[in-house]
Design an enzyme around this catalytic site. Sequence first.
Site, mmCIF file in Angstrom:
data_model
loop_
_atom_site.group_PDB
_atom_site.id
_atom_site.type_symbol
_atom_site.label_atom_id
_atom_site.label_comp_id
_atom_site.label_asym_id
_atom_site.label_seq_id
_atom_site.Cartn_x
_atom_site.Cartn_y
_atom_site.Cartn_z
ATOM 1 N N ARG A 173 0.913 -1.061 -0.002
ATOM 2 C CA ARG A 173 -0.121 -0.085 -0.011
ATOM 3 C C ARG A 173 0.853 1.264 -0.034
ATOM 4 N NH1 ARG A 173 -2.538 -4.003 1.618
ATOM 5 N NH2 ARG A 173 -0.983 -4.578 2.754
ATOM 6 N N THR A 174 1.869 1.130 0.915
ATOM 7 C CA THR A 174 2.649 2.555 0.894
ATOM 8 C C THR A 174 3.190 2.934 -0.362
ATOM 9 O OG1 THR A 174 2.790 1.983 3.289
ATOM 10 C CG2 THR A 174 4.103 3.809 2.374
ATOM 11 N N LYS B 151 26.240 -3.241 -2.194
ATOM 12 C CA LYS B 151 27.971 -3.116 -2.189
ATOM 13 C C LYS B 151 28.352 -2.438 -1.156
ATOM 14 C CE LYS B 151 27.134 -2.154 -7.334
ATOM 15 N NZ LYS B 151 27.383 -1.175 -7.991
ATOM 16 N N ARG C 256 11.726 3.997 3.013
ATOM 17 C CA ARG C 256 11.362 2.949 4.239
ATOM 18 C C ARG C 256 12.558 2.485 4.352
ATOM 19 N NH1 ARG C 256 6.136 -1.114 4.186
ATOM 20 N NH2 ARG C 256 5.052 0.811 4.951
ATOM 21 N N HIS D 167 5.242 5.506 11.403
ATOM 22 C CA HIS D 167 5.059 5.620 10.038
ATOM 23 C C HIS D 167 3.944 6.886 9.940
ATOM 24 C CE1 HIS D 167 3.703 4.123 6.317
ATOM 25 N NE2 HIS D 167 3.399 2.983 6.381
HETATM 26 C C1 NCD Z 1 2.272 -1.338 8.185
HETATM 27 C C2 NCD Z 1 3.542 -1.138 8.169
HETATM 28 O O1 NCD Z 1 4.422 -1.150 7.263
HETATM 29 O O2 NCD Z 1 3.994 -0.480 9.126
HETATM 30 N N1 NCD Z 1 1.844 -1.381 6.827
HETATM 31 C C3 NCD Z 1 1.256 -0.326 5.814
HETATM 32 O O3 NCD Z 1 2.295 0.404 5.667
HETATM 33 N N2 NCD Z 1 0.241 -0.254 5.593
HETATM 34 C C4 NCD Z 1 1.598 -2.381 8.939
HETATM 35 C C5 NCD Z 1 2.456 -3.853 8.906
HETATM 36 O O4 NCD Z 1 3.331 -4.013 8.276
HETATM 37 O O5 NCD Z 1 1.862 -4.512 9.600
#
Ligand code: NCD
Length: 307
Positions: free
Chosen positions: A55-56, A85, A106, A134
């Site tokens: 999703r993100t 590397k 991320r 997040h």
């Molecule tokens: C979450 C995350 O990556 O922290 N997912 C997200 O971004 N919607 C939740 C998860 O991974 O459980």
Amino acid sequence: MTSSKHIISVQQFDQERIASLFKRADVMRRIDRRDAREILRGSIMMAIFYEASTRTRFSFESAMIRLGGSVITTENAREFSSAQKGEKLSDSIRVLSCYGDVIVLRHFDKGSTKIAALYSSVPVISGGDGPGEHPTQALLDLYTIFLERGNPSAQHVVFVGDLRYGRTVHSLARLLAMYKTRMSFVSPEILALPEELRTELGELILGEYRSLADVINHADVIYMTRVQKERFSNPDAVAFNGQDYALTFELVNFMEEHTIVLHPLPRNEEIPDWFDNDPSAAYFRQAQNGLYVRMAILEELLNPFHK
Ligand code: NCD
């Protein structure tokens, strides 16, 4: 790090900024696709993900493309970037920031997005930093609460599952604290809320429980999460009764009619598929809201005409 440019923590937001962001998210939901394409025409977003995402990353990419920009992306930066590397994150970020207008990052280390922001000449948006925060997920969670339930100040939000490593929980709880939302927390002891966050939330915590059954009938919003198995060196050592932290057929009968169920997704066993058709199941609407909120975030950071 200039706090107005990067999005690293929900602490950078206040109610006024959030209100204007959500107003734009409402516009993004309705805007004609051709008009949207003019907003960030020619801008470039780079998405560098060292951890898995559906999703993100996709919603950020879709958001940028809908706004007329382009995306350069690696969904497995551990293998498909110079990290493989031995390049340091700071060097990768310093270089990447010469190639585009915004970086979505991320990373598996808590605090990594803050470090990236120090080395970037363009805005860095955190897409999650290990078990830390997040922020954009929390913003879309809050937006969903506003849409589905109204003013968060009047809600009792019950968080369930992995409160220790769940970064979405950490960010959303901090955001809700700004609205004086009352919160309860349900988890096995080993996955309980970090002490630091417990102190921050103080009197807003109504209770901490070991079973969802103890509090489900008092919830306006239930925020379910999966156990973050990837954060444990030995996931098998984490033993508890999953049913205590799941929406079971029996439990659903105790929910009030107005209660909504959120989940950042992906889900595991904590929400059974049969519940998806229940009007209270708001998690797929929540995921869709992510697109509009992220369009609004990109516009806020990159459009010089946006006040
Ligand atoms: C979450 C995350 O990556 O922290 N997912 C997200 O971004 N919607 C939740 C998860 O991974 O459980």
